[in-house]
Design an enzyme around this catalytic site. Structure first.
Site, PDB file in Angstrom:
ATOM      1  N   MET A 108       0.802  -1.215   0.000  1.00  0.00           N
ATOM      2  CA  MET A 108       0.000   0.000   0.000  1.00  0.00           C
ATOM      3  C   MET A 108       0.844   1.279   0.000  1.00  0.00           C
ATOM      4  SD  MET A 108      -2.671  -1.552  -0.469  1.00  0.00           S
ATOM      5  CE  MET A 108      -4.173  -0.634  -0.337  1.00  0.00           C
ATOM      6  N   LEU A 111       5.679   3.764  -4.929  1.00  0.00           N
ATOM      7  CA  LEU A 111       7.143   3.745  -5.086  1.00  0.00           C
ATOM      8  C   LEU A 111       7.607   5.047  -5.750  1.00  0.00           C
ATOM      9  CD1 LEU A 111       7.301   0.074  -6.379  1.00  0.00           C
ATOM     10  CD2 LEU A 111       8.058   0.876  -4.124  1.00  0.00           C
ATOM     11  N   ASN A 125       1.966  -4.980 -10.528  1.00  0.00           N
ATOM     12  CA  ASN A 125       1.026  -4.618  -9.462  1.00  0.00           C
ATOM     13  C   ASN A 125      -0.322  -5.270  -9.749  1.00  0.00           C
ATOM     14  OD1 ASN A 125       0.020  -3.147  -7.181  1.00  0.00           O
ATOM     15  ND2 ASN A 125      -0.877  -1.641  -8.564  1.00  0.00           N
ATOM     16  N   HIS A 127      -4.215  -4.589  -9.002  1.00  0.00           N
ATOM     17  CA  HIS A 127      -5.089  -3.525  -8.517  1.00  0.00           C
ATOM     18  C   HIS A 127      -6.548  -3.976  -8.606  1.00  0.00           C
ATOM     19  CE1 HIS A 127      -6.251   0.501  -7.426  1.00  0.00           C
ATOM     20  NE2 HIS A 127      -7.214   0.394  -8.322  1.00  0.00           N
TER      21      HIS A 127
HETATM   22  C1  GAR Z   1      -5.838  -6.883  -3.126  1.00  0.00           C
HETATM   23  O1  GAR Z   1      -7.203  -6.846  -3.467  1.00  0.00           O
HETATM   24  C2  GAR Z   1      -5.058  -5.984  -4.054  1.00  0.00           C
HETATM   25  O2  GAR Z   1      -5.595  -5.881  -5.335  1.00  0.00           O
HETATM   26  C3  GAR Z   1      -5.176  -4.667  -3.348  1.00  0.00           C
HETATM   27  O3  GAR Z   1      -5.077  -4.957  -1.984  1.00  0.00           O
HETATM   28  C4  GAR Z   1      -5.601  -6.254  -1.756  1.00  0.00           C
HETATM   29  C5  GAR Z   1      -4.579  -7.010  -0.951  1.00  0.00           C
HETATM   30  O4  GAR Z   1      -5.124  -8.156  -0.379  1.00  0.00           O
HETATM   31  N1  GAR Z   1      -4.149  -3.767  -3.774  1.00  0.00           N
HETATM   32  C6  GAR Z   1      -4.306  -2.472  -3.822  1.00  0.00           C
HETATM   33  O5  GAR Z   1      -5.338  -1.908  -3.491  1.00  0.00           O
HETATM   34  C7  GAR Z   1      -3.102  -1.705  -4.314  1.00  0.00           C
HETATM   35  N2  GAR Z   1      -3.476  -0.374  -4.691  1.00  0.00           N
HETATM   36  P1  GAR Z   1      -4.193  -9.225   0.339  1.00  0.00           P
HETATM   37  O6  GAR Z   1      -3.262  -8.484   1.299  1.00  0.00           O
HETATM   38  O7  GAR Z   1      -5.166 -10.115   1.062  1.00  0.00           O
HETATM   39  O8  GAR Z   1      -3.423  -9.946  -0.745  1.00  0.00           O
END
Ligand code: GAR
Length: 212
Positions: A108, A111, A125, A127
């Protein structure tokens, strides 16, 4: 000017690409990838990095005996220096572990352009929206509030923007009446867990071609 993407070398099961996975939270995507890699693939996770000391996902690194490092933001006042120092510490670990590809799986933090420039084409990434719609940290909330009927997930190469790099793959899910952030998140994570290990296969097998 943006540097071009330099994609990772073409890998194989005999010579898999060495991956680092960056996490900040629950790590369900990391867990899905590690399960996928139980069968030999053209990629193998060699390093896990979390900026969050309390990330639940750290457990998956420890359970699987993978080098797992907690690298929190250094405790200094100047925000620019703090980011640069933090990424400097991360970069040392990447080099020590001979990492060839970085996967942001629920990481989160944004970079810095200088970090991205070093690794451009070798950072992917995941998303939880159909980019370019709903970038940023509130993708589910923003999708529901906008009234769209379809959301989904995107796997993309990272460039110096926020959730803007070259898209490798997307999958859709329906937003149904009464959908909540939680139910949408659960549905999208499920498809993320299917799609992103497979996209890693394609990337590592040399099936994508860079655009600048
Ligand atoms: C995932 O849904 C991913 O797409 C999102 O965070 C979640 C992580 O879940 N990523 C973002 O929002 C990045 N901007 P996890 O920790 O259970 O894998």
């Amino acid at each position: 000017m943006e540097k071009p993407y330099i994609l990772p070398r073409r890998a194989s099961i005999d010579k898999p690409l060495r991956i680092a996975v960056f996490i900040s939270g629950s790590g369900s995507g990391l867990n899905a990838l590690l399960n996928y890699q139980q069968t030999p693939r053209a990629h193998i996770t060699k390093l896990i990095i979390s900026d969050n000391i309390n990330a639940h996902g750290l457990k998956y690194g420890y359970d699987n005996n993978i080098k797992t490092k907690i690298i929190p933001l250094p405790d200094i006042f100047d925000k620019n220096r703090q980011r640069i120092l933090h990424e400097g510490l991360i970069n040392i670990e990447l080099i020590n572990s001979k990492v060839e590809l970085i996967v942001l799986s629920g990481y989160m933090r944004i970079l810095t352009p200088s970090f991205v420039a070093k690794w451009k084409g070798r950072i992917i990434n995941i998303h939880p929206s159909l980019l370019p719609d709903f970038p940023g940290v509130h993708a589910h909330r923003d999708a529901i509030q906008s009234g769209v009927k379809i959301s989904g997930c995107t796997v993309h190469l990272v460039d110096s923007g926020v959730d803007t790099g070259m898209i490798l793959a997307q999958r859709e899910v329906k937003i149904i009446p009464g959908e909540t952030i939680q139910t949408l998140q659960d549905k999208i994570k499920k498809i993320e867990h299917e799609i992103y290990p497979q996209i890693l296969d394609l990337l590592c097998e040399g099936q994508y071609h860079p655009m600048s």
